[in-house]
Enzyme design. Structure first.
Site, mmCIF file in Angstrom:
data_model
loop_
_atom_site.group_PDB
_atom_site.id
_atom_site.type_symbol
_atom_site.label_atom_id
_atom_site.label_comp_id
_atom_site.label_asym_id
_atom_site.label_seq_id
_atom_site.Cartn_x
_atom_site.Cartn_y
_atom_site.Cartn_z
ATOM 1 N N ALA A 260 0.837 -1.208 0.000
ATOM 2 C CA ALA A 260 0.000 0.000 0.000
ATOM 3 C C ALA A 260 0.873 1.260 0.000
ATOM 4 O O ALA A 260 1.903 1.280 0.663
ATOM 5 C CB ALA A 260 -0.928 -0.005 1.207
ATOM 6 N N PRO A 261 0.474 2.288 -0.758
ATOM 7 C CA PRO A 261 -0.771 2.422 -1.529
ATOM 8 C C PRO A 261 -0.724 1.842 -2.937
ATOM 9 O O PRO A 261 -1.622 2.094 -3.730
ATOM 10 C CB PRO A 261 -0.956 3.937 -1.572
ATOM 11 C CG PRO A 261 0.443 4.470 -1.582
ATOM 12 C CD PRO A 261 1.253 3.545 -0.711
ATOM 13 N N GLY A 262 0.337 1.104 -3.271
ATOM 14 C CA GLY A 262 0.331 0.356 -4.522
ATOM 15 C C GLY A 262 1.283 0.830 -5.595
ATOM 16 O O GLY A 262 1.395 0.190 -6.644
ATOM 17 N N GLY A 263 1.977 1.937 -5.366
ATOM 18 C CA GLY A 263 2.826 2.517 -6.404
ATOM 19 C C GLY A 263 3.846 1.560 -6.986
ATOM 20 O O GLY A 263 4.012 1.465 -8.211
ATOM 21 N N LYS A 264 4.537 0.827 -6.116
ATOM 22 C CA LYS A 264 5.567 -0.092 -6.616
ATOM 23 C C LYS A 264 4.945 -1.257 -7.376
ATOM 24 O O LYS A 264 5.492 -1.701 -8.385
ATOM 25 C CB LYS A 264 6.446 -0.573 -5.463
ATOM 26 C CG LYS A 264 7.333 0.516 -4.892
ATOM 27 C CD LYS A 264 8.256 -0.013 -3.817
ATOM 28 C CE LYS A 264 9.070 1.140 -3.235
ATOM 29 N NZ LYS A 264 8.224 2.153 -2.564
ATOM 30 N N CYS A 378 12.009 4.474 2.970
ATOM 31 C CA CYS A 378 12.017 5.905 2.665
ATOM 32 C C CYS A 378 12.584 6.679 3.861
ATOM 33 O O CYS A 378 11.989 7.641 4.329
ATOM 34 C CB CYS A 378 10.618 6.393 2.311
ATOM 35 S SG CYS A 378 9.361 6.013 3.560
#
Length: 442
Positions: A260-264, A378
């Site tokens: 989450a939130p799914g970007g990768k 991050c």
């Protein structure tokens, strides 16, 4: 006036209610449909700028106010904070406007008796803004000037020089840029760039990666035609780089452990041209719904959301590639979420490092023999990053692999050949981000 008043009440919510700045900003701006994009940008800058520089702002206020910040009424304190931010950090705002608007706000909210106090403090700071005195101790001065808790500066100095730490702090003081990941299943970088231009969205294509763009002058990107058509998703270039380092082959099986939130997951699906199978896992149903919705918008059918705790053992799934973008202290996101640096304590790092090890241990069983695991965070935190990676390789039979074949030539970091990189914000304009690539011994 209206923008400053909205910004002031957002700050009140953040400090009084413990609201997250990005969530309360989005919620408040959505409730004010009448605001122009310029007004929204100004409110966002007032809120985030004040938060980014909060320790320094309070330090300056206390130099010129007989009533100290811890004795002020919350409304008056946050009103003055916004005024000080404009005086010290926003050159295009006249001092008279910053002072006068703060006075008007005080009177409007039934603090007429304190309007003179507000005006006096702000005028005194404006007269002396070029002569603020800081401690002789370099560490204390750095922490105050850039608004960091001293313990965090000390922690960073364990892994970098003072000059480098100062560059990190200075870079994080700048407003963030909006980076988008091109959905290469549907379009390409130049085509998307031209479509943005047609919508009046400013674009900077001078980016690190061949599937990224920077966009400007847009207040609600979800209303863009390009967004609705699924031609891109918001993603920092550092996160895109983690997918480049993973480098999954088409038709592979991939597990995104903390997705989450799914970007990768989206970027992985695009990298594999929507082939293979990607299992996107999270512990919250509502976040899986976001991933599902995002995949549908982007037209990525290879993604399967799964409700699963990354720290729990899974002896059934076997994947060619696993990416662990672990929950972390988040210090690499200070530009976007400035409240992070005030809400974390040193003990959090220790606890998070243990959680990360639990997730890595569970993930190791998913990786096929000779399969690849990419670990990323991050944050800028040796304990959560390279210390965890070396522990993991030692305990679970993995070895670091050179990143040189996977990262662009314009990224030059000495440790890439060793199998990991720590991106710092001043280097390439990305978030502070850590990436390591490891292969499981066969």
């Amino acid at each position: 006036m209206k923008e400053r008043e909205i910004a002031l009440f957002i700050l009140m919510d953040i400090f009084d209610e413990g609201a997250y700045n990005n969530i309360i900003l989005r919620k408040t701006l959505s409730a004010h449909e009448e605001l122009t994009s310029v007004q929204r940008a100004f409110i966002t800058e007032l809120v985030n700028g004040t938060l980014r520089n909060l320790i320094n702002i309070d330090y300056v206020i206390n130099q010129f106010s007989k009533t100290k910040t811890d004795k002020m009424k919350p409304f008056i304190l946050n009103n003055i904070r916004i005024g000080v931010y404009q005086i010290l950090y926003m050159d295009k705002i006249p001092v008279s406007a910053a002072c006068n608007e703060a006075v008007i706000l005080a009177k409007k909210r039934s603090f007429s008796t304190l309007a003179g106090f507000v005006n006096g403090v702000l005028r005194a700071i404006a007269r002396n803004k070029d002569n603020i005195k800081y401690p002789d101790d370099r560490l204390k001065a750095l922490a105050l000037k850039y608004s960091y808790p001293e313990w965090l500066i000390k922690y960073w100095l364990e892994e970098m020089s003072f000059d480098e730490a100062e560059k990190v702090c200075s870079s994080f003081a700048m407003p963030p840029r909006i980076s988008v990941c091109v959905n290469t299943v549907k379009t390409d970088k130049n085509t998307l760039k031209n479509k943005f231009f047609e919508e009046g969205i400013a674009v900077d294509s001078d980016s690190l990666l061949d599937n990224s763009l920077y966009i400007y002058r847009t207040h609600n990107i979800s209303e863009s035609r390009c967004y609705k058509e699924g031609l891109f998703h918001i993603m920092d270039e550092s996160s895109m780089l983690a997918v480049k380092v993973l480098a999954p082959e088409p038709y592979s099986t991939v597990v995104d452990v903390c997705s989450a939130p799914g970007g990768k997951s989206f970027a992985i699906a695009e990298y594999m041209n929507n082939t293979g199978r990607i299992y996107s896992r999270d512990i919250y149903e509502h976040k899986l719904e976001l991933i599902k919705g995002g995949a549908e918008r982007l037209g990525l059918s290879s993604i399967t959301p799964q409700l699963k705790d990354g720290a729990e053992e899974d002896n059934e799934t076997k994947a060619d590639y696993v990416i662990v973008d672990a929950p972390c202290s988040g210090f690499g996101l200070v530009r976007k979420k400035p409240d992070i640096k005030y809400n974390r304590v040193y003990e959090d790092i220790k606890e998070l490092a243990e959680i990360q090890r639990d997730i890595l241990s569970a993930a190791s069983a998913i990786v096929k023999d000779n399969g690849v695991l990419v670990y990323s965070t991050c944050t800028i935190s040796r304990m959560e990053n390279i210390d965890n990676v070396r522990w993991f390789c030692r305990e679970h039979g993995f070895k670091l692999e050179s990143l040189t074949p996977y990262i662009p030539e314009n990224i030059s970091i000495k440790t890439a050949e060793e199998g990991y990189i720590q991106l710092l914000p001043q280097q390439y304009g990305t978030d502070g981000f850590f990436i390591a690539r490891m292969r499981k011994n066969g």
